[in-house]
Design a protein around this motif. Structure first.
Motif, PDB file in Angstrom:
ATOM      1  N   MET A  70       7.622   7.636  -9.101  1.00  0.00           N
ATOM      2  CA  MET A  70       6.418   8.420  -9.369  1.00  0.00           C
ATOM      3  C   MET A  70       5.388   7.548 -10.071  1.00  0.00           C
ATOM      4  O   MET A  70       5.710   6.464 -10.539  1.00  0.00           O
ATOM      5  CB  MET A  70       6.749   9.629 -10.241  1.00  0.00           C
ATOM      6  CG  MET A  70       7.717  10.600  -9.605  1.00  0.00           C
ATOM      7  SD  MET A  70       7.719  12.150 -10.484  1.00  0.00           S
ATOM      8  CE  MET A  70       7.568  13.289  -9.150  1.00  0.00           C
ATOM      9  N   ASN A  71       4.165   8.062 -10.139  1.00  0.00           N
ATOM     10  CA  ASN A  71       3.096   7.403 -10.885  1.00  0.00           C
ATOM     11  C   ASN A  71       2.765   8.233 -12.110  1.00  0.00           C
ATOM     12  O   ASN A  71       2.686   9.461 -12.029  1.00  0.00           O
ATOM     13  CB  ASN A  71       1.823   7.284 -10.037  1.00  0.00           C
ATOM     14  CG  ASN A  71       1.871   6.116  -9.089  1.00  0.00           C
ATOM     15  OD1 ASN A  71       2.785   5.306  -9.138  1.00  0.00           O
ATOM     16  ND2 ASN A  71       0.891   6.032  -8.218  1.00  0.00           N
ATOM     17  N   LEU A  73       0.239   9.790 -14.372  1.00  0.00           N
ATOM     18  CA  LEU A  73      -1.168  10.149 -14.216  1.00  0.00           C
ATOM     19  C   LEU A  73      -1.888  10.222 -15.559  1.00  0.00           C
ATOM     20  O   LEU A  73      -2.856   9.519 -15.788  1.00  0.00           O
ATOM     21  CB  LEU A  73      -1.311  11.487 -13.483  1.00  0.00           C
ATOM     22  CG  LEU A  73      -0.874  11.506 -12.020  1.00  0.00           C
ATOM     23  CD1 LEU A  73      -1.097  12.875 -11.409  1.00  0.00           C
ATOM     24  CD2 LEU A  73      -1.612  10.447 -11.223  1.00  0.00           C
ATOM     25  N   MET A  83       3.106  11.992 -10.755  1.00  0.00           N
ATOM     26  CA  MET A  83       2.906  12.405  -9.368  1.00  0.00           C
ATOM     27  C   MET A  83       3.894  11.677  -8.469  1.00  0.00           C
ATOM     28  O   MET A  83       4.049  10.456  -8.565  1.00  0.00           O
ATOM     29  CB  MET A  83       1.482  12.089  -8.915  1.00  0.00           C
ATOM     30  CG  MET A  83       1.209  12.512  -7.479  1.00  0.00           C
ATOM     31  SD  MET A  83      -0.455  12.139  -6.927  1.00  0.00           S
ATOM     32  CE  MET A  83      -0.398  10.368  -6.802  1.00  0.00           C
ATOM     33  N   ASP A  84       4.550  12.445  -7.605  1.00  0.00           N
ATOM     34  CA  ASP A  84       5.470  11.888  -6.610  1.00  0.00           C
ATOM     35  C   ASP A  84       4.641  11.112  -5.591  1.00  0.00           C
ATOM     36  O   ASP A  84       3.684  11.642  -5.021  1.00  0.00           O
ATOM     37  CB  ASP A  84       6.239  13.022  -5.927  1.00  0.00           C
ATOM     38  CG  ASP A  84       7.342  12.515  -5.015  1.00  0.00           C
ATOM     39  OD1 ASP A  84       7.120  11.510  -4.314  1.00  0.00           O
ATOM     40  OD2 ASP A  84       8.414  13.135  -4.999  1.00  0.00           O
ATOM     41  N   ASN A  85       5.005   9.853  -5.348  1.00  0.00           N
ATOM     42  CA  ASN A  85       4.243   9.006  -4.429  1.00  0.00           C
ATOM     43  C   ASN A  85       4.342   9.458  -2.978  1.00  0.00           C
ATOM     44  O   ASN A  85       3.448   9.192  -2.184  1.00  0.00           O
ATOM     45  CB  ASN A  85       4.714   7.554  -4.537  1.00  0.00           C
ATOM     46  CG  ASN A  85       4.426   6.968  -5.894  1.00  0.00           C
ATOM     47  OD1 ASN A  85       3.530   7.412  -6.596  1.00  0.00           O
ATOM     48  ND2 ASN A  85       5.198   5.974  -6.280  1.00  0.00           N
ATOM     49  N   ALA A  86       5.422  10.134  -2.623  1.00  0.00           N
ATOM     50  CA  ALA A  86       5.620  10.543  -1.233  1.00  0.00           C
ATOM     51  C   ALA A  86       4.983  11.898  -0.936  1.00  0.00           C
ATOM     52  O   ALA A  86       4.326  12.072   0.085  1.00  0.00           O
ATOM     53  CB  ALA A  86       7.106  10.580  -0.908  1.00  0.00           C
ATOM     54  N   THR A  87       5.180  12.872  -1.831  1.00  0.00           N
ATOM     55  CA  THR A  87       4.726  14.238  -1.545  1.00  0.00           C
ATOM     56  C   THR A  87       3.436  14.618  -2.275  1.00  0.00           C
ATOM     57  O   THR A  87       2.885  15.681  -2.025  1.00  0.00           O
ATOM     58  CB  THR A  87       5.810  15.254  -1.963  1.00  0.00           C
ATOM     59  OG1 THR A  87       5.972  15.184  -3.383  1.00  0.00           O
ATOM     60  CG2 THR A  87       7.126  14.986  -1.261  1.00  0.00           C
ATOM     61  N   TYR A  88       2.999  13.787  -3.197  1.00  0.00           N
ATOM     62  CA  TYR A  88       1.819  14.041  -4.043  1.00  0.00           C
ATOM     63  C   TYR A  88       2.005  15.253  -4.953  1.00  0.00           C
ATOM     64  O   TYR A  88       1.058  15.772  -5.511  1.00  0.00           O
ATOM     65  CB  TYR A  88       0.535  14.173  -3.208  1.00  0.00           C
ATOM     66  CG  TYR A  88       0.270  12.944  -2.379  1.00  0.00           C
ATOM     67  CD1 TYR A  88      -0.108  11.752  -2.978  1.00  0.00           C
ATOM     68  CD2 TYR A  88       0.444  12.965  -0.999  1.00  0.00           C
ATOM     69  CE1 TYR A  88      -0.321  10.605  -2.222  1.00  0.00           C
ATOM     70  CE2 TYR A  88       0.233  11.823  -0.235  1.00  0.00           C
ATOM     71  CZ  TYR A  88      -0.151  10.650  -0.860  1.00  0.00           C
ATOM     72  OH  TYR A  88      -0.352   9.519  -0.113  1.00  0.00           O
ATOM     73  N   GLU A  89       3.250  15.691  -5.106  1.00  0.00           N
ATOM     74  CA  GLU A  89       3.567  16.799  -6.011  1.00  0.00           C
ATOM     75  C   GLU A  89       3.473  16.283  -7.448  1.00  0.00           C
ATOM     76  O   GLU A  89       3.898  15.176  -7.752  1.00  0.00           O
ATOM     77  CB  GLU A  89       4.990  17.284  -5.715  1.00  0.00           C
ATOM     78  CG  GLU A  89       5.511  18.304  -6.684  1.00  0.00           C
ATOM     79  CD  GLU A  89       7.010  18.567  -6.523  1.00  0.00           C
ATOM     80  OE1 GLU A  89       7.524  19.340  -7.337  1.00  0.00           O
ATOM     81  OE2 GLU A  89       7.643  17.996  -5.621  1.00  0.00           O
ATOM     82  N   GLN A  90       2.891  17.106  -8.328  1.00  0.00           N
ATOM     83  CA  GLN A  90       2.765  16.721  -9.729  1.00  0.00           C
ATOM     84  C   GLN A  90       3.766  17.494 -10.576  1.00  0.00           C
ATOM     85  O   GLN A  90       3.995  18.675 -10.335  1.00  0.00           O
ATOM     86  CB  GLN A  90       1.349  16.992 -10.239  1.00  0.00           C
ATOM     87  CG  GLN A  90       0.318  16.094  -9.603  1.00  0.00           C
ATOM     88  CD  GLN A  90      -1.068  16.300 -10.187  1.00  0.00           C
ATOM     89  OE1 GLN A  90      -1.246  16.978 -11.182  1.00  0.00           O
ATOM     90  NE2 GLN A  90      -2.055  15.698  -9.554  1.00  0.00           N
ATOM     91  N   LYS A 110       3.911   2.750 -12.369  1.00  0.00           N
ATOM     92  CA  LYS A 110       5.024   3.243 -11.552  1.00  0.00           C
ATOM     93  C   LYS A 110       6.244   3.432 -12.446  1.00  0.00           C
ATOM     94  O   LYS A 110       6.599   2.544 -13.216  1.00  0.00           O
ATOM     95  CB  LYS A 110       5.339   2.258 -10.435  1.00  0.00           C
ATOM     96  CG  LYS A 110       4.260   2.199  -9.373  1.00  0.00           C
ATOM     97  CD  LYS A 110       4.776   1.561  -8.111  1.00  0.00           C
ATOM     98  CE  LYS A 110       3.741   1.399  -7.034  1.00  0.00           C
ATOM     99  NZ  LYS A 110       2.832   2.460  -6.814  1.00  0.00           N
TER     100      LYS A 110
END
Length: 188
Positions: A70-71, A73, A83-90, A110
């Motif tokens: 994840m990143n 934010l 934020m999940d890098n694959a699904t953009y879910e926060q 990261k």
């Protein structure tokens, strides 16, 4: 099940409804006696570090931990938002679970979250992190006995000792395990 004789750094296991990660394991056998294992472990729910002793051959239940990249934010007071890098879910994680890691987190960093079933346990950050020095006092002339150091502040607000030649605006490498200066970073 995991045999305690096979304990290595990073192995995760369950015991008494808690989840632990092995930081360090020491095996010893004396004379005719039975072998023993002392393990320095981190409780992944509370962050507490303890030493556990086992008899050689004991078994513990393996904890299957999922790691998701994840990143970071931003910081929203009592929580941090990732934020999940694959699904953009926060998702939000309470700061109490990542107090030490907060010293090294900058926006966009990261990280890996560690998840057990649907429970988010904590985050894992790289061992060496590049951070920008935002406050570095000038070196005091004559203060050069053996291994002279000065206290600097990095962009996250964390303060650490560095060699005298480090200046404000430079990028340095900091160990996220010890909080110590490791070297100069990539100063472009």
């Amino acid at each position: 099940m995991v045999n305690v004789n096979n304990f290595k750094n990073g192995i995760t296991f369950q015991e008494e409804d808690e989840i632990f990660s092995v930081i360090e394991a020491q095996h010893s056998k004396q004379g005719r006696g039975q072998a023993s294992v002392k393990a320095k472990v981190k409780n992944l729910r509370t962050g507490a570090i303890t030493i556990k002793s086992y008899t050689g051959g004991d078994k513990v239940k393996k904890a299957h931990i999922e790691k998701i990249e994840m990143n970071f934010l931003y910081d929203e007071g009592e929580n941090i938002v990732l934020m999940d890098n694959a699904t953009y879910e926060q998702i939000s994680i309470p700061k109490t679970r990542v107090e030490w890691e907060m010293n090294f987190l900058v926006e966009g960093a990261k990280v890996h979250i560690r998840k057990f079933a649907d429970e988010i346990l904590d985050i894992e950050i790289p061992v060496n992190i590049e951070l920008k020095v935002i406050d570095a006092p000038e070196a005091v002339k004559g203060n050069t006995s053996s291994n002279p150091q000065k206290k600097v502040k990095v962009e996250t607000g964390f303060e650490l000792e560095t060699p005298l030649f480090i200046k404000e605006g430079e990028i340095i490498i900091v160990s996220s395990e010890t909080g110590k200066y490791m070297g100069k970073g990539n100063n472009k």
